[in-house]
Structures are given as C-alpha cells and as structure tokens.
Design a protein around this motif. Structure first.
Motif, short mmCIF file in Angstrom:
data_model
loop_
_atom_site.label_atom_id
_atom_site.label_comp_id
_atom_site.label_asym_id
_atom_site.label_seq_id
_atom_site.Cartn_x
_atom_site.Cartn_y
_atom_site.Cartn_z
N UNK A 51 15.00 -0.94 1.90
CA UNK A 51 15.07 0.42 2.45
C UNK A 51 14.60 1.48 1.45
N UNK A 52 14.83 1.22 0.17
CA UNK A 52 14.48 2.19 -0.86
C UNK A 52 13.03 2.07 -1.33
N UNK A 53 12.36 0.99 -0.96
CA UNK A 53 10.99 0.78 -1.41
C UNK A 53 10.03 1.63 -0.58
N UNK A 57 3.17 6.45 -5.41
CA UNK A 57 1.84 6.56 -6.02
C UNK A 57 1.11 5.22 -6.10
N UNK A 58 1.74 4.15 -5.59
CA UNK A 58 1.11 2.83 -5.63
C UNK A 58 0.05 2.70 -4.55
N UNK A 59 -0.91 1.81 -4.81
CA UNK A 59 -1.89 1.52 -3.76
C UNK A 59 -1.24 0.58 -2.75
N UNK A 60 -1.92 0.36 -1.64
CA UNK A 60 -1.37 -0.46 -0.55
C UNK A 60 -1.05 -1.87 -1.01
N UNK A 61 -1.89 -2.46 -1.83
CA UNK A 61 -1.68 -3.83 -2.29
C UNK A 61 -0.39 -3.96 -3.10
N UNK A 62 -0.16 -3.05 -4.02
CA UNK A 62 1.05 -3.09 -4.84
C UNK A 62 2.28 -2.88 -3.96
N UNK A 67 7.08 -5.29 -1.16
CA UNK A 67 7.81 -5.56 0.08
C UNK A 67 7.84 -7.06 0.38
N UNK A 68 6.71 -7.71 0.22
CA UNK A 68 6.60 -9.14 0.51
C UNK A 68 7.52 -9.96 -0.38
N UNK A 73 12.39 -13.26 -0.61
CA UNK A 73 13.69 -13.56 -1.20
C UNK A 73 14.79 -13.51 -0.15
N UNK A 74 14.72 -12.53 0.74
CA UNK A 74 15.70 -12.45 1.84
C UNK A 74 15.62 -13.71 2.69
#
Length: 163
Positions: A51-53, A57-62, A67-68, A73-74
């Motif tokens: 929820x906090x992620x 300023x990160x690009x889409x890949x990062x 998230x992945x 891990x979940x």
C-alpha cells in the motif's frame, strides 16, 4: 525410516529434545507446536509495504519490480488457497475473503493499537474478524477506564472535595 529422516534433518540441539518421541506423528506434532508460526504478521507487513509503495521518482521498471517482489513474497507465505472449483465447493474463496477482511481491518487501526494488533497476529490460529473485533473492543474499554482513572472529570473531583 521417516523417523530417522526427520531426526537427521534437525539440528543437534533440536534433535536431542525430540529423540525419544514414541512415533513420527508425536515427533511432528512437537515440532509443529514449537516452531509453527502464523504468517499473518508477515502478510500484514507485506500488504502494508504494498500500500505504501508508489512510483515516485522511479521509472516504471523499478516501480514494477518493487511491486512484483512484494507480490511474490506474499504469494509464497500467504495461506490463501487457489480455487479451481466451479461455483467454489472447496471453500477457498470464502477463506481468502476472510483473510483479506482481517488484514484490511488490522491495517486500518490507529497506532495506539499496535500492541494488541501484534498480539492478534501472533495467535497460533488466526482469530475470526469477530474475535479480533471483540479483543480490540476490550482493549479500547480498558484504555478508557485507565484514562478516566488517571484524569477524573472536574465534576467528580469537585464532588469528592465536598464529601
């Protein structure tokens, strides 16, 4: 054979505490009772991270890779089942819904309930949402009793002085 395999897979310290178990079933039960942990607290923390992620300023890949990693891990630790039934006869969908409700409820609590939330998540068998609610109500009532005892109202102080 299974008994020997289990014993040989344990550390020396743990092995010495269960070596005299009368059966594999008893040995397994002892180990389960001692070392089985609820994944609810870990799932809670991961859901909170999710929820906090934000991209920021990160690009889409990062952003996606962050998230992945959390999703993976979940999926690894989550006790939710995968249903392949038509019209779900196995109960997995209901179980998944219950786990999701419990996590959402606990995640939305104010920080003053961190202690009781931790206690709820560490319970051997995760309580139902109704049981968690009951425990939190008791905590809330206890806090209100303590605050009244610490800070009695002016009128009750006044009555005490008069009597």
């Amino acid at each position: 054979m299974v008994f020997a395999w289990l014993l040989n897979s344990l550390t020396v310290e743990i092995r010495s505490s269960v070596i005299h178990s009368k059966s594999v079933r008893i040995l397994w039960k002892q180990l389960e009772d001692r070392y089985d942990q609820s994944n609810l607290a870990q799932t809670f923390e991961l859901q909170k991270q999710l929820l906090e992620t934000v991209q920021g300023s990160n690009n889409i890949a990062i952003y996606f890779n962050k998230m992945k990693a959390i999703w993976d891990e979940i999926e690894l630790i989550d006790s939710r089942g995968i249903c392949t039934c038509v019209n779900c006869k196995c109960g997995s969908l209901e179980k998944n819904h219950v786990i999701e409700e419990r996590l959402q409820f606990l995640m939305g609590l104010n920080e003053i309930y961190t202690g009781i939330r931790g206690n709820i998540m560490m319970m051997q068998s995760s309580p139902t949402i109704d049981r968690a609610y009951c425990l939190l109500l008791q905590e809330e009532r206890q806090r209100s009793i303590q605050s009244v005892a610490q800070y009695p109202s002016e009128s009750s102080s006044f009555e005490f002085i008069l009597s």
